[in-house]
Design a protein around this motif. Sequence first.
Motif, PDB file in Angstrom:
ATOM      1  N   ILE A  99      11.183   5.906 -11.322  1.00 66.04           N
ATOM      2  CA  ILE A  99      12.318   6.000 -10.395  1.00 66.04           C
ATOM      3  C   ILE A  99      12.969   4.633 -10.237  1.00 66.04           C
ATOM      4  CG2 ILE A  99      11.456   8.008  -9.140  1.00 66.04           C
ATOM      5  CD1 ILE A  99      10.422   6.132  -6.963  1.00 66.04           C
ATOM      6  N   ASP A 100      14.243   4.654  -9.833  1.00 66.19           N
ATOM      7  CA  ASP A 100      14.976   3.405  -9.637  1.00 66.19           C
ATOM      8  C   ASP A 100      14.682   2.816  -8.245  1.00 66.19           C
ATOM      9  OD1 ASP A 100      16.481   4.978  -7.890  1.00 66.19           O
ATOM     10  OD2 ASP A 100      18.201   5.102  -9.236  1.00 66.19           O
ATOM     11  N   LEU A 101      15.119   1.595  -8.038  1.00 67.96           N
ATOM     12  CA  LEU A 101      14.837   0.888  -6.787  1.00 67.96           C
ATOM     13  C   LEU A 101      15.440   1.583  -5.570  1.00 67.96           C
ATOM     14  CD1 LEU A 101      13.352  -1.561  -5.604  1.00 67.96           C
ATOM     15  CD2 LEU A 101      15.502  -2.828  -5.814  1.00 67.96           C
ATOM     16  N   PRO A 102      16.692   2.063  -5.617  1.00 66.00           N
ATOM     17  CA  PRO A 102      17.226   2.745  -4.432  1.00 66.00           C
ATOM     18  C   PRO A 102      16.413   3.989  -4.042  1.00 66.00           C
ATOM     19  CG  PRO A 102      19.022   2.126  -5.889  1.00 66.00           C
ATOM     20  CD  PRO A 102      17.749   1.855  -6.631  1.00 66.00           C
ATOM     21  N   THR A 103      15.941   4.737  -5.022  1.00 68.55           N
ATOM     22  CA  THR A 103      15.119   5.916  -4.726  1.00 68.55           C
ATOM     23  C   THR A 103      13.796   5.496  -4.111  1.00 68.55           C
ATOM     24  OG1 THR A 103      16.152   7.112  -6.556  1.00 68.55           O
ATOM     25  CG2 THR A 103      14.068   7.992  -5.712  1.00 68.55           C
ATOM     26  N   LEU A 104      13.177   4.461  -4.681  1.00 64.91           N
ATOM     27  CA  LEU A 104      11.928   3.958  -4.122  1.00 64.91           C
ATOM     28  C   LEU A 104      12.147   3.428  -2.705  1.00 64.91           C
ATOM     29  CD1 LEU A 104       8.940   3.299  -4.355  1.00 64.91           C
ATOM     30  CD2 LEU A 104       9.557   1.217  -5.612  1.00 64.91           C
ATOM     31  N   ALA A 105      13.258   2.768  -2.479  1.00 68.19           N
ATOM     32  CA  ALA A 105      13.574   2.266  -1.130  1.00 68.19           C
ATOM     33  C   ALA A 105      13.713   3.418  -0.148  1.00 68.19           C
ATOM     34  CB  ALA A 105      14.842   1.425  -1.170  1.00 68.19           C
ATOM     35  N   ASP A 106      14.434   4.468  -0.540  1.00 67.30           N
ATOM     36  CA  ASP A 106      14.593   5.635   0.340  1.00 67.30           C
ATOM     37  C   ASP A 106      13.241   6.231   0.712  1.00 67.30           C
ATOM     38  OD1 ASP A 106      17.342   5.436   0.363  1.00 67.30           O
ATOM     39  OD2 ASP A 106      17.658   6.998  -1.142  1.00 67.30           O
ATOM     40  N   LEU A 107      12.359   6.347  -0.261  1.00 68.15           N
ATOM     41  CA  LEU A 107      11.043   6.914   0.002  1.00 68.15           C
ATOM     42  C   LEU A 107      10.206   5.994   0.897  1.00 68.15           C
ATOM     43  CD1 LEU A 107      10.188   8.264  -3.555  1.00 68.15           C
ATOM     44  CD2 LEU A 107      10.726   9.637  -1.537  1.00 68.15           C
ATOM     45  N   TYR A 144      11.003   2.095 -12.116  1.00 68.29           N
ATOM     46  CA  TYR A 144       9.642   1.666 -11.806  1.00 68.29           C
ATOM     47  C   TYR A 144       8.659   2.801 -12.041  1.00 68.29           C
ATOM     48  CZ  TYR A 144      11.830  -2.288  -9.509  1.00 68.29           C
ATOM     49  OH  TYR A 144      12.557  -3.423  -9.256  1.00 68.29           O
ATOM     50  N   SER A 145       7.500   2.429 -12.561  1.00 68.64           N
ATOM     51  CA  SER A 145       6.381   3.367 -12.687  1.00 68.64           C
ATOM     52  C   SER A 145       5.114   2.618 -12.316  1.00 68.64           C
ATOM     53  CB  SER A 145       6.299   3.937 -14.106  1.00 68.64           C
ATOM     54  OG  SER A 145       6.125   2.894 -15.045  1.00 68.64           O
ATOM     55  N   ILE A 146       4.083   3.364 -11.986  1.00 62.87           N
ATOM     56  CA  ILE A 146       2.825   2.736 -11.581  1.00 62.87           C
ATOM     57  C   ILE A 146       1.947   2.541 -12.810  1.00 62.87           C
ATOM     58  CG2 ILE A 146       1.640   4.907 -11.039  1.00 62.87           C
ATOM     59  CD1 ILE A 146       0.465   3.363  -8.546  1.00 62.87           C
ATOM     60  N   ALA A 205      11.465  -7.311   3.058  1.00 65.75           N
ATOM     61  CA  ALA A 205      10.018  -7.348   2.817  1.00 65.75           C
ATOM     62  C   ALA A 205       9.643  -6.322   1.753  1.00 65.75           C
ATOM     63  CB  ALA A 205       9.252  -7.095   4.110  1.00 65.75           C
ATOM     64  N   PHE A 206      10.307  -5.164   1.792  1.00 70.36           N
ATOM     65  CA  PHE A 206      10.086  -4.135   0.774  1.00 70.36           C
ATOM     66  C   PHE A 206      10.443  -4.665  -0.613  1.00 70.36           C
ATOM     67  CE2 PHE A 206      12.755  -1.307  -1.809  1.00 70.36           C
ATOM     68  CZ  PHE A 206      11.783  -0.471  -2.348  1.00 70.36           C
ATOM     69  N   ALA A 207      11.629  -5.261  -0.759  1.00 66.13           N
ATOM     70  CA  ALA A 207      12.084  -5.775  -2.055  1.00 66.13           C
ATOM     71  C   ALA A 207      11.138  -6.850  -2.580  1.00 66.13           C
ATOM     72  CB  ALA A 207      13.507  -6.315  -1.945  1.00 66.13           C
ATOM     73  N   THR A 208      10.676  -7.705  -1.698  1.00 71.24           N
ATOM     74  CA  THR A 208       9.721  -8.747  -2.089  1.00 71.24           C
ATOM     75  C   THR A 208       8.399  -8.125  -2.530  1.00 71.24           C
ATOM     76  OG1 THR A 208      10.732 -10.290  -0.543  1.00 71.24           O
ATOM     77  CG2 THR A 208       8.512 -10.819  -1.301  1.00 71.24           C
ATOM     78  N   ALA A 209       7.933  -7.139  -1.780  1.00 74.40           N
ATOM     79  CA  ALA A 209       6.671  -6.471  -2.121  1.00 74.40           C
ATOM     80  C   ALA A 209       6.752  -5.807  -3.498  1.00 74.40           C
ATOM     81  CB  ALA A 209       6.313  -5.444  -1.051  1.00 74.40           C
ATOM     82  N   PHE A 232       0.839  -1.203   0.000  1.00 74.23           N
ATOM     83  CA  PHE A 232       0.000   0.000   0.000  1.00 74.23           C
ATOM     84  C   PHE A 232       0.872   1.250   0.000  1.00 74.23           C
ATOM     85  CE2 PHE A 232      -3.634  -2.306   2.456  1.00 74.23           C
ATOM     86  CZ  PHE A 232      -4.013  -2.959   1.298  1.00 74.23           C
ATOM     87  N   LEU A 233       1.934   1.226   0.802  1.00 75.18           N
ATOM     88  CA  LEU A 233       2.837   2.377   0.891  1.00 75.18           C
ATOM     89  C   LEU A 233       3.552   2.613  -0.438  1.00 75.18           C
ATOM     90  CD1 LEU A 233       4.185   4.592   2.558  1.00 75.18           C
ATOM     91  CD2 LEU A 233       5.817   2.867   3.383  1.00 75.18           C
ATOM     92  N   VAL A 234       4.031   1.557  -1.061  1.00 75.98           N
ATOM     93  CA  VAL A 234       4.718   1.688  -2.351  1.00 75.98           C
ATOM     94  C   VAL A 234       3.760   2.248  -3.404  1.00 75.98           C
ATOM     95  CG1 VAL A 234       5.755   0.379  -4.264  1.00 75.98           C
ATOM     96  CG2 VAL A 234       6.479  -0.062  -1.901  1.00 75.98           C
ATOM     97  N   LEU A 235       2.542   1.740  -3.447  1.00 77.38           N
ATOM     98  CA  LEU A 235       1.565   2.252  -4.418  1.00 77.38           C
ATOM     99  C   LEU A 235       1.216   3.704  -4.128  1.00 77.38           C
ATOM    100  CD1 LEU A 235      -0.807  -0.833  -4.835  1.00 77.38           C
ATOM    101  CD2 LEU A 235       0.930   0.016  -6.443  1.00 77.38           C
ATOM    102  N   TYR A 236       1.128   4.060  -2.859  1.00 80.29           N
ATOM    103  CA  TYR A 236       0.862   5.453  -2.476  1.00 80.29           C
ATOM    104  C   TYR A 236       1.972   6.360  -3.004  1.00 80.29           C
ATOM    105  CZ  TYR A 236      -0.079   9.514   0.462  1.00 80.29           C
ATOM    106  OH  TYR A 236      -0.352  10.792   0.893  1.00 80.29           O
ATOM    107  N   ILE A 237       3.204   5.956  -2.777  1.00 76.01           N
ATOM    108  CA  ILE A 237       4.353   6.746  -3.228  1.00 76.01           C
ATOM    109  C   ILE A 237       4.390   6.825  -4.753  1.00 76.01           C
ATOM    110  CG2 ILE A 237       6.883   6.730  -3.379  1.00 76.01           C
ATOM    111  CD1 ILE A 237       6.796   5.505  -0.467  1.00 76.01           C
TER     112      ILE A 237
END
Length: 179
Positions: free
Chosen positions: A28-36, A68-70, A47-51, A15-20
């Motif tokens: 955005i790349d994975l490290p940026t998404l991870a930071d957010l 990544y894009s939505i 768990a984040f990487a798996t999600a 839910f958080l990843v989709l919100y962001i």
Amino acid sequence: MARVGFIHDKLDIKFLVLYIMSRVVAPIDLPTLADLTMCDEGVDYFAFATAVHELVSTEHLLLEDDRYSITDKGRKNGAICESSLPYSIRVKCDKNVAKLNGRLRRDAQVRSDMTPREDGTFTLTLSLDDEHGNLLTIALLTASEQQCDRLSEQFKAHPEQIYNGVLDVLLTDYDGKEP
């Protein structure tokens, strides 16, 4: 040991990843998404990487060129679930995403492209846009890739100064007087 934070399971992380992702203005790349996403102490990186991987496999997110894009599906399903995220997390995410979006917009408006030429030199094309379209495009002949990189860095660091300098020269009469 008890986990601290509001986000505790993979579904909350999704839910958080989709919100962001529904709020970022460009892929955005994975490290940026991870930071957010790591805005809450309860988020576990694995768990984040798996999600994220699962969101790609279920076509909620699209992965192209390591960015990544939505998808529409992700945007729709994320909107339904975003109210389940704690308000404090949404506020923190919105603040962090706003900063990122400013950088992403600037990167999209200030661009450079290097093209090798047959004689070993390069053509460096520098472009500056605003929300209405292109303001300036300059193509320069450069002697080396290093020179391209240096000119590109300077252009990206000072695009407004370069634009204003070009305008100043073009609007100043040859004897130093403005027309």
